[in-house]
Design a protein around this motif. Structure first.
Motif, mmCIF file in Angstrom:
data_model
loop_
_atom_site.group_PDB
_atom_site.id
_atom_site.type_symbol
_atom_site.label_atom_id
_atom_site.label_comp_id
_atom_site.label_asym_id
_atom_site.label_seq_id
_atom_site.Cartn_x
_atom_site.Cartn_y
_atom_site.Cartn_z
ATOM 1 N N PRO A 16 -29.256 -45.518 -34.227
ATOM 2 C CA PRO A 16 -28.370 -46.822 -33.759
ATOM 3 C C PRO A 16 -26.697 -46.080 -33.596
ATOM 4 O O PRO A 16 -25.995 -46.659 -32.720
ATOM 5 C CB PRO A 16 -28.293 -48.011 -34.934
ATOM 6 N N GLU A 17 -26.466 -44.766 -34.660
ATOM 7 C CA GLU A 17 -25.159 -44.697 -34.501
ATOM 8 C C GLU A 17 -24.812 -43.878 -33.017
ATOM 9 O O GLU A 17 -23.830 -44.030 -32.627
ATOM 10 C CB GLU A 17 -24.702 -43.698 -35.840
ATOM 11 N N ARG A 18 -25.727 -43.057 -32.687
ATOM 12 C CA ARG A 18 -25.666 -42.368 -31.477
ATOM 13 C C ARG A 18 -25.523 -43.454 -30.280
ATOM 14 O O ARG A 18 -24.788 -43.219 -29.318
ATOM 15 C CB ARG A 18 -26.984 -41.413 -31.250
ATOM 16 N N ILE A 101 -29.024 -44.416 -17.466
ATOM 17 C CA ILE A 101 -29.988 -44.608 -18.496
ATOM 18 C C ILE A 101 -29.270 -44.104 -19.638
ATOM 19 O O ILE A 101 -28.551 -43.150 -19.891
ATOM 20 C CB ILE A 101 -31.134 -43.598 -18.277
ATOM 21 N N ASP A 102 -29.372 -45.128 -20.883
ATOM 22 C CA ASP A 102 -28.701 -45.016 -22.058
ATOM 23 C C ASP A 102 -29.617 -44.145 -22.862
ATOM 24 O O ASP A 102 -30.891 -43.558 -22.488
ATOM 25 C CB ASP A 102 -28.307 -46.287 -22.875
ATOM 26 N N PRO A 103 -28.975 -43.651 -23.909
ATOM 27 C CA PRO A 103 -30.028 -42.261 -24.697
ATOM 28 C C PRO A 103 -31.117 -42.935 -25.257
ATOM 29 O O PRO A 103 -32.063 -42.090 -25.424
ATOM 30 C CB PRO A 103 -28.950 -42.035 -26.096
ATOM 31 N N ASP A 104 -31.302 -44.076 -25.484
ATOM 32 C CA ASP A 104 -32.789 -44.718 -25.781
ATOM 33 C C ASP A 104 -33.583 -45.045 -24.528
ATOM 34 O O ASP A 104 -34.585 -45.329 -24.756
ATOM 35 C CB ASP A 104 -32.782 -45.969 -26.596
ATOM 36 N N GLY A 105 -33.345 -44.743 -23.456
ATOM 37 C CA GLY A 105 -34.035 -44.807 -22.161
ATOM 38 C C GLY A 105 -33.813 -46.204 -21.756
ATOM 39 O O GLY A 105 -34.481 -46.524 -20.566
#
Length: 121
Positions: A16-18, A101-105
Protein backbone atom coordinates in the motif's frame (compact mmCIF):
# COMPACT_ATOMS: atom_id res chain seq x y z
CA UNK A 1 -33.42 6.19 4.00
CA UNK A 2 -31.56 9.16 2.54
CA UNK A 3 -30.04 8.83 -0.91
CA UNK A 4 -26.53 7.33 -0.45
CA UNK A 5 -23.59 9.33 -1.80
CA UNK A 6 -20.48 7.62 -3.11
CA UNK A 7 -17.58 9.52 -1.56
CA UNK A 8 -14.66 7.10 -1.32
CA UNK A 9 -13.21 3.80 -2.41
CA UNK A 10 -10.78 1.26 -0.99
CA UNK A 11 -7.88 -0.14 -2.97
CA UNK A 12 -6.45 -3.24 -1.37
CA UNK A 13 -2.76 -3.84 -2.04
CA UNK A 14 0.10 -6.05 -0.96
CA UNK A 15 2.26 -2.88 -1.02
CA UNK A 16 0.00 0.00 0.00
CA UNK A 17 2.80 2.51 0.63
CA UNK A 18 4.12 2.11 -2.92
CA UNK A 19 0.63 2.39 -4.39
CA UNK A 20 -0.29 5.39 -2.24
CA UNK A 21 2.93 7.18 -3.27
CA UNK A 22 2.13 6.52 -6.94
CA UNK A 23 -1.27 8.23 -6.61
CA UNK A 24 0.24 11.05 -4.54
CA UNK A 25 2.91 11.75 -7.15
CA UNK A 26 0.80 11.15 -10.22
CA UNK A 27 -2.39 12.93 -9.23
CA UNK A 28 -1.28 15.50 -6.65
CA UNK A 29 -3.50 13.92 -4.01
CA UNK A 30 -3.65 15.36 -0.53
CA UNK A 31 -3.43 13.19 2.57
CA UNK A 32 -6.09 13.55 5.25
CA UNK A 33 -5.59 13.11 8.99
CA UNK A 34 -6.15 9.36 8.69
CA UNK A 35 -3.57 8.84 5.93
CA UNK A 36 -6.20 8.48 3.20
CA UNK A 37 -5.95 10.26 -0.14
CA UNK A 38 -8.20 13.15 -1.10
CA UNK A 39 -8.58 13.27 -4.88
CA UNK A 40 -10.65 16.37 -5.49
CA UNK A 41 -13.22 15.61 -2.83
CA UNK A 42 -13.28 11.87 -3.47
CA UNK A 43 -11.49 9.72 -0.92
CA UNK A 44 -9.20 6.83 -1.70
CA UNK A 45 -8.25 4.45 1.07
CA UNK A 46 -5.20 2.33 0.22
CA UNK A 47 -4.56 -0.42 2.71
CA UNK A 48 -2.73 -3.68 3.07
CA UNK A 49 -4.79 -6.75 2.24
CA UNK A 50 -3.68 -10.37 2.39
CA UNK A 51 -6.64 -11.53 0.29
CA UNK A 52 -5.50 -9.88 -2.97
CA UNK A 53 -2.82 -10.74 -5.51
CA UNK A 54 0.24 -8.54 -5.99
CA UNK A 55 -1.17 -7.57 -9.41
CA UNK A 56 -4.86 -7.53 -10.17
CA UNK A 57 -6.10 -10.47 -12.21
CA UNK A 58 -8.91 -8.50 -13.93
CA UNK A 59 -7.63 -4.94 -14.50
CA UNK A 60 -10.65 -3.90 -16.55
CA UNK A 61 -13.20 -4.83 -13.88
CA UNK A 62 -12.83 -1.47 -12.12
CA UNK A 63 -11.38 1.54 -13.94
CA UNK A 64 -10.50 4.67 -11.97
CA UNK A 65 -11.55 7.70 -14.05
CA UNK A 66 -9.86 11.05 -13.53
CA UNK A 67 -11.43 14.10 -15.19
CA UNK A 68 -8.70 16.48 -16.34
CA UNK A 69 -8.82 19.94 -17.88
CA UNK A 70 -5.74 19.39 -20.08
CA UNK A 71 -5.08 15.77 -20.96
CA UNK A 72 -1.77 16.52 -22.67
CA UNK A 73 -0.43 18.34 -19.60
CA UNK A 74 -1.63 15.55 -17.31
CA UNK A 75 -0.04 12.93 -19.58
CA UNK A 76 3.21 14.90 -19.74
CA UNK A 77 3.38 14.96 -15.94
CA UNK A 78 2.66 11.24 -15.71
CA UNK A 79 5.34 10.48 -18.31
CA UNK A 80 7.93 12.03 -15.94
CA UNK A 81 6.97 9.27 -13.49
CA UNK A 82 7.63 6.56 -16.10
CA UNK A 83 4.10 5.17 -16.07
CA UNK A 84 2.93 2.29 -18.24
CA UNK A 85 0.38 3.34 -20.86
CA UNK A 86 -2.28 1.00 -22.14
CA UNK A 87 -3.63 3.75 -24.43
CA UNK A 88 -1.89 7.09 -25.01
CA UNK A 89 -4.17 10.16 -25.15
CA UNK A 90 -6.51 9.90 -28.12
CA UNK A 91 -9.49 11.79 -29.50
CA UNK A 92 -12.64 9.66 -29.34
CA UNK A 93 -15.08 12.19 -30.75
CA UNK A 94 -16.79 13.53 -27.64
CA UNK A 95 -13.54 13.79 -25.69
CA UNK A 96 -9.95 12.73 -25.19
CA UNK A 97 -9.16 9.56 -23.30
CA UNK A 98 -6.00 7.81 -22.12
CA UNK A 99 -5.50 4.70 -20.02
CA UNK A 100 -2.50 3.90 -17.87
CA UNK A 101 -1.73 1.12 -15.42
CA UNK A 102 -0.97 1.67 -11.73
CA UNK A 103 1.74 -0.38 -9.96
CA UNK A 104 -0.82 -3.02 -8.89
CA UNK A 105 -2.11 -3.43 -12.45
CA UNK A 106 -5.33 -1.41 -12.05
CA UNK A 107 -6.48 0.60 -15.05
CA UNK A 108 -6.56 4.36 -14.57
CA UNK A 109 -8.21 6.55 -17.18
CA UNK A 110 -7.75 10.23 -17.93
CA UNK A 111 -10.77 11.91 -19.49
CA UNK A 112 -11.10 15.38 -20.99
CA UNK A 113 -14.53 15.86 -22.46
CA UNK A 114 -15.06 18.43 -25.20
CA UNK A 115 -17.20 21.51 -24.45
CA UNK A 116 -19.90 20.37 -26.90
CA UNK A 117 -20.33 17.19 -24.88
CA UNK A 118 -21.40 19.26 -21.88
CA UNK A 119 -23.54 21.53 -24.06
CA UNK A 120 -25.57 18.51 -25.19
CA UNK A 121 -26.29 17.13 -21.71
Amino acid sequence: MDKPVLNSMLLGSTDPERLKKWYLDGFHAEVDGYGNLNLGGFGMVVEYRDDVETRTLEPGRVVLNFAVEDIEAAAAHLRTLDVTWLVEPEDRGNGWFATLIDPDGNYVQLIQMKPEYYANL
